[in-house]
Design a protein around this motif. Structure first.
Motif, PDB file in Angstrom:
ATOM      1  N   ILE A   1      15.395  27.625  43.660  1.00 48.67           N
ATOM      2  CA  ILE A   1      15.466  26.947  44.959  1.00 48.67           C
ATOM      3  C   ILE A   1      16.898  26.513  45.260  1.00 48.67           C
ATOM      4  CG2 ILE A   1      14.749  24.895  46.239  1.00 48.67           C
ATOM      5  CD1 ILE A   1      12.050  25.076  44.884  1.00 48.67           C
ATOM      6  N   ALA A   2      17.587  25.942  44.264  1.00 45.11           N
ATOM      7  CA  ALA A   2      18.968  25.505  44.464  1.00 45.11           C
ATOM      8  C   ALA A   2      19.879  26.697  44.759  1.00 45.11           C
ATOM      9  CB  ALA A   2      19.453  24.749  43.229  1.00 45.11           C
ATOM     10  N   TYR A   3      19.677  27.797  44.042  1.00 45.81           N
ATOM     11  CA  TYR A   3      20.512  28.984  44.289  1.00 45.81           C
ATOM     12  C   TYR A   3      20.257  29.543  45.684  1.00 45.81           C
ATOM     13  CZ  TYR A   3      22.924  33.379  43.457  1.00 45.81           C
ATOM     14  OH  TYR A   3      23.795  34.437  43.549  1.00 45.81           O
ATOM     15  N   SER A   4      18.991  29.597  46.083  1.00 41.89           N
ATOM     16  CA  SER A   4      18.673  30.101  47.419  1.00 41.89           C
ATOM     17  C   SER A   4      19.206  29.169  48.499  1.00 41.89           C
ATOM     18  CB  SER A   4      17.159  30.273  47.572  1.00 41.89           C
ATOM     19  OG  SER A   4      16.676  31.265  46.689  1.00 41.89           O
ATOM     20  N   TYR A   5      19.222  27.869  48.224  1.00 48.79           N
ATOM     21  CA  TYR A   5      19.853  26.926  49.146  1.00 48.79           C
ATOM     22  C   TYR A   5      21.332  27.268  49.331  1.00 48.79           C
ATOM     23  CZ  TYR A   5      16.789  23.133  50.642  1.00 48.79           C
ATOM     24  OH  TYR A   5      15.855  22.388  51.292  1.00 48.79           O
ATOM     25  N   GLY A   6      22.002  27.563  48.223  1.00 51.02           N
ATOM     26  CA  GLY A   6      23.414  27.936  48.312  1.00 51.02           C
ATOM     27  C   GLY A   6      23.624  29.200  49.125  1.00 51.02           C
ATOM     28  N   VAL A   7      22.731  30.175  48.931  1.00 54.05           N
ATOM     29  CA  VAL A   7      22.814  31.417  49.709  1.00 54.05           C
ATOM     30  C   VAL A   7      22.630  31.127  51.194  1.00 54.05           C
ATOM     31  CG1 VAL A   7      21.681  33.628  50.154  1.00 54.05           C
ATOM     32  CG2 VAL A   7      22.081  32.892  47.808  1.00 54.05           C
ATOM     33  N   SER A   8      21.624  30.340  51.532  1.00 55.90           N
ATOM     34  CA  SER A   8      21.355  30.037  52.946  1.00 55.90           C
ATOM     35  C   SER A   8      22.494  29.255  53.576  1.00 55.90           C
ATOM     36  CB  SER A   8      20.050  29.246  53.074  1.00 55.90           C
ATOM     37  OG  SER A   8      18.939  30.048  52.768  1.00 55.90           O
ATOM     38  N   ILE A   9      23.039  28.289  52.850  1.00 58.33           N
ATOM     39  CA  ILE A   9      24.148  27.499  53.390  1.00 58.33           C
ATOM     40  C   ILE A   9      25.377  28.376  53.618  1.00 58.33           C
ATOM     41  CG2 ILE A   9      25.771  25.637  52.867  1.00 58.33           C
ATOM     42  CD1 ILE A   9      23.469  24.209  51.432  1.00 58.33           C
ATOM     43  N   ALA A  10      25.697  29.225  52.638  1.00 58.25           N
ATOM     44  CA  ALA A  10      26.860  30.107  52.781  1.00 58.25           C
ATOM     45  C   ALA A  10      26.666  31.075  53.943  1.00 58.25           C
ATOM     46  CB  ALA A  10      27.089  30.876  51.482  1.00 58.25           C
ATOM     47  N   VAL A  11      25.494  31.688  54.030  1.00 61.86           N
ATOM     48  CA  VAL A  11      25.218  32.635  55.109  1.00 61.86           C
ATOM     49  C   VAL A  11      25.262  31.932  56.464  1.00 61.86           C
ATOM     50  CG1 VAL A  11      23.414  34.066  56.133  1.00 61.86           C
ATOM     51  CG2 VAL A  11      23.915  34.257  53.699  1.00 61.86           C
ATOM     52  N   THR A  12      24.704  30.737  56.541  1.00 61.86           N
ATOM     53  CA  THR A  12      24.672  30.016  57.815  1.00 61.86           C
ATOM     54  C   THR A  12      26.064  29.620  58.267  1.00 61.86           C
ATOM     55  OG1 THR A  12      22.457  29.161  57.326  1.00 61.86           O
ATOM     56  CG2 THR A  12      23.742  27.999  58.992  1.00 61.86           C
ATOM     57  N   VAL A  13      26.867  29.079  57.372  1.00 61.06           N
ATOM     58  CA  VAL A  13      28.220  28.626  57.736  1.00 61.06           C
ATOM     59  C   VAL A  13      29.101  29.812  58.117  1.00 61.06           C
ATOM     60  CG1 VAL A  13      30.311  27.521  56.879  1.00 61.06           C
ATOM     61  CG2 VAL A  13      28.070  26.534  56.354  1.00 61.06           C
ATOM     62  N   ILE A  14      29.146  30.820  57.257  1.00 59.65           N
ATOM     63  CA  ILE A  14      30.003  31.987  57.529  1.00 59.65           C
ATOM     64  C   ILE A  14      29.507  32.743  58.749  1.00 59.65           C
ATOM     65  CG2 ILE A  14      30.831  34.183  56.605  1.00 59.65           C
ATOM     66  CD1 ILE A  14      30.595  32.957  53.805  1.00 59.65           C
ATOM     67  N   GLY A  15      28.200  32.977  58.823  1.00 60.52           N
ATOM     68  CA  GLY A  15      27.649  33.731  59.948  1.00 60.52           C
ATOM     69  C   GLY A  15      27.838  33.027  61.275  1.00 60.52           C
TER      70      GLY A  15
ATOM     71  N   TYR B   1      20.378  31.677  61.807  1.00 62.97           N
ATOM     72  CA  TYR B   1      20.705  32.057  60.430  1.00 62.97           C
ATOM     73  C   TYR B   1      19.875  31.267  59.426  1.00 62.97           C
ATOM     74  CZ  TYR B   1      24.680  35.125  61.365  1.00 62.97           C
ATOM     75  OH  TYR B   1      25.457  36.189  61.745  1.00 62.97           O
ATOM     76  N   TRP B   2      19.697  29.975  59.664  1.00 67.19           N
ATOM     77  CA  TRP B   2      18.986  29.164  58.682  1.00 67.19           C
ATOM     78  C   TRP B   2      17.505  29.543  58.602  1.00 67.19           C
ATOM     79  CZ3 TRP B   2      20.342  26.128  54.806  1.00 67.19           C
ATOM     80  CH2 TRP B   2      19.345  25.331  54.221  1.00 67.19           C
ATOM     81  N   ASN B   3      16.900  29.828  59.731  1.00 62.71           N
ATOM     82  CA  ASN B   3      15.465  30.116  59.760  1.00 62.71           C
ATOM     83  C   ASN B   3      15.124  31.567  59.436  1.00 62.71           C
ATOM     84  OD1 ASN B   3      14.751  27.465  60.482  1.00 62.71           O
ATOM     85  ND2 ASN B   3      15.102  27.893  62.653  1.00 62.71           N
ATOM     86  N   ASP B   4      16.128  32.405  59.299  1.00 62.52           N
ATOM     87  CA  ASP B   4      15.848  33.829  59.084  1.00 62.52           C
ATOM     88  C   ASP B   4      15.342  34.081  57.664  1.00 62.52           C
ATOM     89  OD1 ASP B   4      16.181  36.773  59.795  1.00 62.52           O
ATOM     90  OD2 ASP B   4      17.382  36.595  57.964  1.00 62.52           O
ATOM     91  N   TRP B   5      14.259  34.824  57.573  1.00 63.32           N
ATOM     92  CA  TRP B   5      13.739  35.290  56.290  1.00 63.32           C
ATOM     93  C   TRP B   5      13.513  36.801  56.304  1.00 63.32           C
ATOM     94  CZ3 TRP B   5       9.130  37.874  56.678  1.00 63.32           C
ATOM     95  CH2 TRP B   5       8.387  37.663  57.846  1.00 63.32           C
ATOM     96  N   PHE B   6      13.531  37.399  57.501  1.00 64.77           N
ATOM     97  CA  PHE B   6      13.210  38.815  57.622  1.00 64.77           C
ATOM     98  C   PHE B   6      14.285  39.688  56.984  1.00 64.77           C
ATOM     99  CE2 PHE B   6      13.331  42.813  60.088  1.00 64.77           C
ATOM    100  CZ  PHE B   6      12.075  43.288  59.772  1.00 64.77           C
TER     101      PHE B   6
END
Length: 313
Positions: free
Chosen positions: A84-98, A222-227
């Protein structure tokens, strides 16, 4: 005497006239209070259920105040805290950069087509609008990113497909065209400023309301995307937190409807009586929590945009 009577009538009429805006404001405020309550109450209910005991929820239904306080749902999620923590990091990085790249690209596309002296403005405006109506389809879209660009199992596959939004290009173009004064741009050109300096030094500061609006909605996208994680990520290394929660919810639903599978997991050392209902609510809290902090950051820009519009009007 007649003058005094006339003044009384005038003041009475003025008082009645002043009461109308006050009544209208009271009605508007009451509607917003009701709407806010309607939005907040479900969130409060979700939080309450997530901290409730599983048996009390199953037997007595959802309650705004937990009948029996229990942290079993969060203890269940804590067992997979590393992922969960790693996926949080992925989502935060993707959201900020994207979001940052998306706002820059959208603004850079919208600015030229908003200028009347750009000879190809109509073509590029139609080109953006055309993509809102027609697409190449899911299979060609997938093949482009996987075979041509080789982005499978990379963070870029979670960022690039959502970078461009034709709708926000047209919205930003309209804002640039209607709000940024052409005389200011001409004066900057006369003073020797180049296009990039005009864009970043004048246009962007004057367009913060629309920039903040685009940034907020792209952040939510970006944050809500799971597809994209479902399509492009085949391992657990770079999946977003939303897709991780989606997988966990699907597994919980499967185990809830298949007691045999749950019993086999229990034999292997797993949990048998896991809190299915409360875990679902806890998943919502875990998924939606961080994005709430984005709203206060953008709120002042929305207020400034409303103020600018009111002054301009």
């Amino acid at each position: 005497m007649e003058a005094a009577t006339e003044r009384v009538k005038t003041s009475a009429g003025t008082g009645g006239h002043n009461r109308l805006p006050a009544l209208a404001n009271a009605v508007v405020h009451a509607l917003f209070v009701i709407y806010s309550i309607v939005c907040i109450v479900p969130i409060f209910l979700i939080v309450s259920v997530s901290f409730s005991d599983e048996k009390s929820v199953v037997n007595n239904g959802y309650r705004f105040i937990p009948e029996k306080f229990n942290l079993a749902a969060y203890k269940f999620l804590y067992k997979d805290i590393g992922q969960i923590a790693y996926s949080y990091g992925v989502s935060i990085a993707v959201t900020v950069i994207g979001t940052a790249l998306s706002v820059i690209i959208i603004a850079l596309y919208a600015y030229p087509i908003s200028r009347p002296n750009f000879p190809h403005a109509k073509f590029f405006t139609f080109f953006a609008f055309f993509t809102m109506l027609f697409s190449g389809g899911l299979v060609p879209w997938y093949l482009v990113y996987v075979q041509m660009l080789d982005l499978k199992n990379t963070l870029a596959s979670l960022i690039i497909p959502l970078l461009m939004s034709a709708f926000w290009v047209l919205v930003t173009r309209t804002f640039f065209k209607e709000t940024v004064p052409a005389a200011v741009l001409e004066s900057a050109k006369i003073d020797g400023a180049g296009e990039l300096r005009i864009f970043f030094g004048i246009v962007i500061p004057l367009s913060m309301p629309v920039i903040a609006t685009v940034a907020l909605f792209q952040t939510l996208t970006y944050w809500n995307d799971w597809f994209l994680s479902l399509v492009f990520i085949t391992d657990n290394h770079n999946i977003s937190v939303q897709y991780l929660l989606y997988k966990m919810l699907a597994n919980i639903q499967f185990l809830s409807s298949n007691p045999t599978a749950a019993a086999e997991i229990a034999k292997a050392g797993g949990m048998f009586n896991f809190p299915s209902e409360t875990v679902r609510m806890a998943l919502v809290i875990v998924g939606v929590g961080p994005i709430i902090f984005a709203y206060p950051f953008f709120q002042k820009y929305f207020i400034r945009g409303l103020t600018v519009g009111a002054v301009k009007g």
